[in-house]
Design a protein around this motif. Structure first.
Motif, mmCIF file in Angstrom:
data_model
loop_
_atom_site.group_PDB
_atom_site.id
_atom_site.type_symbol
_atom_site.label_atom_id
_atom_site.label_comp_id
_atom_site.label_asym_id
_atom_site.label_seq_id
_atom_site.Cartn_x
_atom_site.Cartn_y
_atom_site.Cartn_z
ATOM 1 N N GLU A 141 0.810 -1.213 0.000
ATOM 2 C CA GLU A 141 0.000 0.000 0.000
ATOM 3 C C GLU A 141 0.850 1.273 0.000
ATOM 4 N N PHE A 142 2.141 1.111 0.187
ATOM 5 C CA PHE A 142 3.027 2.270 0.295
ATOM 6 C C PHE A 142 3.005 3.165 -0.946
ATOM 7 N N PRO A 143 3.146 2.620 -2.159
ATOM 8 C CA PRO A 143 3.205 3.516 -3.326
ATOM 9 C C PRO A 143 1.979 4.415 -3.449
ATOM 10 N N ALA A 144 0.786 3.867 -3.364
ATOM 11 C CA ALA A 144 -0.424 4.669 -3.529
ATOM 12 C C ALA A 144 -0.599 5.655 -2.380
ATOM 13 N N GLN A 145 -0.245 5.237 -1.169
ATOM 14 C CA GLN A 145 -0.453 6.082 -0.009
ATOM 15 C C GLN A 145 0.572 7.206 0.099
ATOM 16 N N PHE A 146 1.819 6.884 -0.122
ATOM 17 C CA PHE A 146 2.921 7.796 0.206
ATOM 18 C C PHE A 146 3.566 8.416 -1.024
ATOM 19 N N ALA A 147 3.569 7.695 -2.127
ATOM 20 C CA ALA A 147 4.430 8.083 -3.256
ATOM 21 C C ALA A 147 3.754 7.824 -4.592
ATOM 22 N N ALA A 148 2.518 8.306 -4.745
ATOM 23 C CA ALA A 148 1.728 7.982 -5.935
ATOM 24 C C ALA A 148 2.316 8.545 -7.220
ATOM 25 N N ASP A 149 3.100 9.618 -7.124
ATOM 26 C CA ASP A 149 3.691 10.226 -8.326
ATOM 27 C C ASP A 149 5.169 9.898 -8.486
ATOM 28 N N VAL A 150 5.640 8.895 -7.771
ATOM 29 C CA VAL A 150 7.021 8.423 -7.879
ATOM 30 C C VAL A 150 7.039 7.209 -8.803
ATOM 31 N N ALA A 151 8.100 7.058 -9.596
ATOM 32 C CA ALA A 151 8.224 5.897 -10.479
ATOM 33 C C ALA A 151 8.009 4.614 -9.685
ATOM 34 N N PRO A 152 7.239 3.651 -10.232
ATOM 35 C CA PRO A 152 6.877 2.450 -9.468
ATOM 36 C C PRO A 152 8.078 1.711 -8.865
ATOM 37 N N GLY A 153 9.136 1.583 -9.626
ATOM 38 C CA GLY A 153 10.307 0.882 -9.100
ATOM 39 C C GLY A 153 10.920 1.597 -7.910
ATOM 40 N N THR A 154 10.992 2.920 -7.991
ATOM 41 C CA THR A 154 11.537 3.707 -6.881
ATOM 42 C C THR A 154 10.617 3.642 -5.673
ATOM 43 N N SER A 223 9.620 13.026 -5.792
ATOM 44 C CA SER A 223 8.939 13.205 -7.081
ATOM 45 C C SER A 223 9.167 14.577 -7.695
ATOM 46 N N ALA A 224 9.426 15.588 -6.881
ATOM 47 C CA ALA A 224 9.594 16.956 -7.392
ATOM 48 C C ALA A 224 10.727 17.674 -6.664
ATOM 49 N N PRO A 225 11.953 17.142 -6.762
ATOM 50 C CA PRO A 225 13.069 17.755 -6.032
ATOM 51 C C PRO A 225 13.363 19.186 -6.467
ATOM 52 N N ASP A 226 13.081 19.526 -7.719
ATOM 53 C CA ASP A 226 13.333 20.896 -8.172
ATOM 54 C C ASP A 226 12.421 21.883 -7.447
ATOM 55 N N ALA A 227 11.153 21.524 -7.265
ATOM 56 C CA ALA A 227 10.225 22.404 -6.550
ATOM 57 C C ALA A 227 10.642 22.560 -5.098
ATOM 58 N N VAL A 228 11.077 21.469 -4.485
ATOM 59 C CA VAL A 228 11.546 21.530 -3.101
ATOM 60 C C VAL A 228 12.791 22.408 -2.999
ATOM 61 N N THR A 229 13.704 22.221 -3.932
ATOM 62 C CA THR A 229 14.930 23.021 -3.933
ATOM 63 C C THR A 229 14.613 24.503 -4.040
ATOM 64 N N GLU A 230 13.675 24.848 -4.885
ATOM 65 C CA GLU A 230 13.321 26.262 -5.088
ATOM 66 C C GLU A 230 12.828 26.898 -3.796
ATOM 67 N N VAL A 231 12.014 26.176 -3.044
ATOM 68 C CA VAL A 231 11.513 26.706 -1.786
ATOM 69 C C VAL A 231 12.652 26.874 -0.779
ATOM 70 N N ILE A 232 13.523 25.877 -0.698
ATOM 71 C CA ILE A 232 14.652 25.983 0.215
ATOM 72 C C ILE A 232 15.544 27.163 -0.162
ATOM 73 N N LEU A 233 15.787 27.364 -1.446
ATOM 74 C CA LEU A 233 16.612 28.495 -1.869
ATOM 75 C C LEU A 233 15.947 29.829 -1.551
ATOM 76 N N SER A 234 14.613 29.877 -1.591
ATOM 77 C CA SER A 234 13.909 31.104 -1.182
ATOM 78 C C SER A 234 14.243 31.438 0.265
ATOM 79 N N ALA A 235 14.316 30.418 1.108
ATOM 80 C CA ALA A 235 14.658 30.631 2.508
ATOM 81 C C ALA A 235 16.119 31.033 2.687
ATOM 82 N N VAL A 236 16.981 30.403 1.904
ATOM 83 C CA VAL A 236 18.415 30.710 1.993
ATOM 84 C C VAL A 236 18.697 32.131 1.564
#
Length: 238
Positions: A141-154, A223-236
């Motif tokens: 149940e992990f993929p659907a619950q936690f990581a639905a937009d992550v590649a299935p293998g990952t 799934s979206a490391p670029d979006a996360v990075t952008e927010v962190i850089l806003s704080a930095v």
């Protein structure tokens, strides 16, 4: 591009994850010259987890930006209290508790989380011969619950390598709310099945956080490391 005056960025994972969940974000930040530490969150208890992350902060010379994902948000909220070198708090699909609030309490504040029925308990030993309860998300149940937009293998690898969280850590109230004194930034995930986005909005608005929303699952750092990075850089770069 980073300079020697920029803060070290400390990343704190949440429950059912480990530090590798930040790999894409770490790569992005390091490519821009920033110093990064992805701390290993013990996931045993809020006060003790915060004390551990606080010790990581204390070991760093110079300013620090703390970023937490999920339960990691609760941890940085407590860990940063009284830390004069922490310049910003970044919440990534995260809990932002006030004093006296727990992660489970905040999850239940608004409808929409489907996490509970997907978890299984297990017992772990405590000092003195007692035992505690820790939670896993069932692998199927992990993929659907936690990581639905992550590649299935990952997602399958994440399910197999997930770190369990002590139930008491999710029940433990926050002893401090560092966002009252430190600028806050928040990335909200609108497709989140762990922490309903309505709860994320409530907490972010209460903390007067600078808010960004993205259509992503709870595993947004994967799934979206670029979006996360952008927010962190806003704080930095604030």
């Amino acid at each position: 591009m980073s300079s020697e005056n920029n803060p070290t960025i400390v990343l704190v994972h949440g429950a059912f994850a480990d530090s590798s969940s930040w790999n894409g974000v770490v790569a992005n930040l390091r490519a821009q010259g920033y110093s990064v530490v992805a701390a290993a969150n013990p996931l045993r208890g809020l006060a003790s987890d915060a004390a551990y992350v606080g010790s990581v902060v204390d070991s760093i010379d110079g300013p620090v930006v703390l970023a937490g994902h999920s339960y990691g948000g609760s941890v940085i909220t407590v860990a940063a209290a009284g830390k004069t070198n922490v310049t910003a708090l970044v919440y990534i699909a995260a809990f932002i508790p006030a004093e006296g609030e727990s992660a489970l309490e905040l999850t239940a504040k608004f409808p929409g989380s489907t996490l509970g029925p997907t978890t299984s308990p297990a017992q772990f030993p405590l000092p003195g011969g007692d035992s505690g309860t820790e939670l896993y998300i069932r692998q199927d149940e992990f993929p659907a619950q936690f990581a639905a937009d992550v590649a299935p293998g990952t997602a399958a690898l994440m399910a197999a390598t997930q770190r369990p969280v002590a139930l008491t850590a999710l029940q433990e109230p926050a002893a401090a709310a560092a966002w009252r004194n430190i600028p806050a930034f928040a990335l909200l995930t609108t497709d989140d099945k762990n922490i309903p986005v309505q709860a994320q909005r409530f907490m972010a608005e209460r903390a007067s956080a600078q808010v960004t929303e993205v259509a992503a699952s709870h595993a947004v750092s994967v799934s979206a490391p670029d979006a996360v990075t952008e927010v962190i850089l806003s704080a930095v770069q604030k």
